[in-house]
Scaffold this active site. Structure first.
Site, PDB file in Angstrom:
ATOM      1  N   GLU A 126       0.776  -1.348  -0.082  1.00 20.67           N
ATOM      2  CA  GLU A 126      -0.032  -0.019   0.041  1.00 20.67           C
ATOM      3  C   GLU A 126       0.809   1.097  -0.014  1.00 20.67           C
ATOM      4  OE1 GLU A 126      -3.469  -0.444   2.908  1.00 20.67           O
ATOM      5  OE2 GLU A 126      -2.484  -2.212   3.280  1.00 20.67           O
ATOM      6  N   SER A 185      -6.522  -3.303   2.798  1.00 19.15           N
ATOM      7  CA  SER A 185      -6.838  -3.102   1.528  1.00 19.15           C
ATOM      8  C   SER A 185      -7.307  -3.914   0.784  1.00 19.15           C
ATOM      9  CB  SER A 185      -5.681  -2.042   0.829  1.00 19.15           C
ATOM     10  OG  SER A 185      -5.557  -0.803   1.309  1.00 19.15           O
ATOM     11  N   SER A 205     -11.042   9.784   0.994  1.00 23.31           N
ATOM     12  CA  SER A 205     -11.311   8.488   1.751  1.00 23.31           C
ATOM     13  C   SER A 205     -12.509   8.705   2.873  1.00 23.31           C
ATOM     14  CB  SER A 205     -10.192   8.487   2.644  1.00 23.31           C
ATOM     15  OG  SER A 205      -8.858   8.254   1.836  1.00 23.31           O
TER      16      SER A 205
END
EC number: 6.3.2.4
Length: 357
Positions: A16, A195, A330
């Protein structure tokens, strides 16, 4: 008054890495905007994918471009390079930093490892400590603590890599047990990745076998969860010993489940804030989110994810993310924006919570 020097720590060794850079860009912008510009001095520190720490001009360039940067393999005389990736960084190289803002997603970033290092450096940092971070990353430990805290969740089964790879006689029996205990569809997940990396939704024996083998390539511990037909709700938490919950949001998507591509590809998912649920359900989600936050000993921030089974009215906790994505789009900052806290104010509060703790 002099400005507080904030070390923005980003990049890292996980898959990530790129997402971390995007989150760092948004935080850097917030630290330079509004009233924050007069309160904070930004000192970016970039961790390359091979673990080398870099600061100064190189880190600034990464932050400006949004692209990972790789130095040549040969030795460099750059003063921005912390000498050896095999050694802990020398705290004297970062003595000017008064508070750290780590925004490292995934393993080696939000699992307690970097939090342990920052604790040893004896400088305040944003987010959970070693325990909260480690539990927030490890899905198996997390679920065990949720169970002890009395938080309802889906059925699950823990599996180890050795059960999958070491003995071919055990593997068919393991699959039989999963089918009997959880049924289909079910989800196979590495215990310690974020994720949605390495996660598979399976509906048959052949898919189960493939998914287990795939998950075992990422982690030695795997979790298998029963699938539920439910809406996906999320709640943001902010604070230390007396945390507060945001409004509740909902994620909808056209893909089979909320995988990596869906999370980070524009237009693949829709966010509804606030979620169209009754006040009773929203309050239940908020209460459970705070309870989960305290149960794992989180601090600063966390996003807590839930399943809402409309047919039965059940609210089931899915997981807690102690260092959620922090880009302008986000879910975590959007939930607080809908609750009356702007992005720049949110960043300010997080730094202050770190100093308070």
């Amino acid at each position: 008054m002099s400005k507080t020097r904030v070390g923005l720590l980003f990049g890292g060794r996980s898959g990530e890495h790129e997402v971390s850079i995007r989150s760092a860009q948004a935080i850097a912008k917030a630290l330079k905007s509004d009233q924050n510009a007069s309160k904070y001095e930004l000192l970016p520190v970039y961790i390359r994918k091979d673990g080398v720490w870099q600061k100064g001009e190189i880190a600034q360039k990464i932050l400006a471009s949004g692209e990972p940067f790789y130095l040549p393999e040969e030795k460099t005389t750059s003063t921005d390079l912390v000498p050896s990736p095999s050694l802990l960084p020398d705290p004297t190289n970062f003595a000017e930093i008064e508070v750290w803002f780590p925004i490292l997603h995934g393993p080696n970033g939000e699992d307690g490892t970097i939090q342990g290092l920052l604790t040893l450096m004896q400088v305040p940092f944003v987010g959970s400590g070693v325990l909260g971070s480690a539990v927030g990353m490890d899905k198996i430990a997390m679920k065990m603590i949720f169970s002890q805290a009395g938080l309802s969740q889906v059925k699950y089964k823990m599996v180890t890599r050795s059960q999958i790879w070491s003995n071919p006689c055990i593997f068919p029996k393991l699959c039989d047990e999963i089918e009997a205990e959880l049924g289909y569809p079910c989800f196979v997940k590495p215990a310690n990745l974020g994720s949605s990396v390495g996660i598979s939704k399976v509906r048959s024996r052949s898919e189960l076998e493939t998914a287990l083998d795939n998950a075992a390539s990422y982690d030695r511990r795997i979790i298998v969860e029963a699938g539920v037909e439910a809406r996906e709700l999320e709640c943001a938490v902010l604070g230390n010993d007396q945390p507060q919950a945001s409004v509740v949001g909902e994620i909808t998507f056209a893909s089979d489940f909320y995988d990596y591509e869906t999370k980070y590809t524009a237009g693949q998912a829709d966010l509804f804030i606030p979620a169209k649920v009754s006040d009773n359900i929203a309050n239940q989600v908020k209460e459970m989110a705070v309870k989960a936050f305290l149960a794992v000993d989180a601090a600063g921030l966390a996003r807590v994810d839930f399943f809402y089974v409309e047919k039965t009215g059940e609210v089931l906790i899915n997981e807690i993310n102690t260092l959620p994505g922090f880009t302008a789009t986000s879910m975590y900052p959007q939930l607080w924006a809908a609750s009356g806290i702007s992005f720049s104010e949110l960043v300010d509060r997080l730094v202050q919570l770190a100093l308070e703790r």
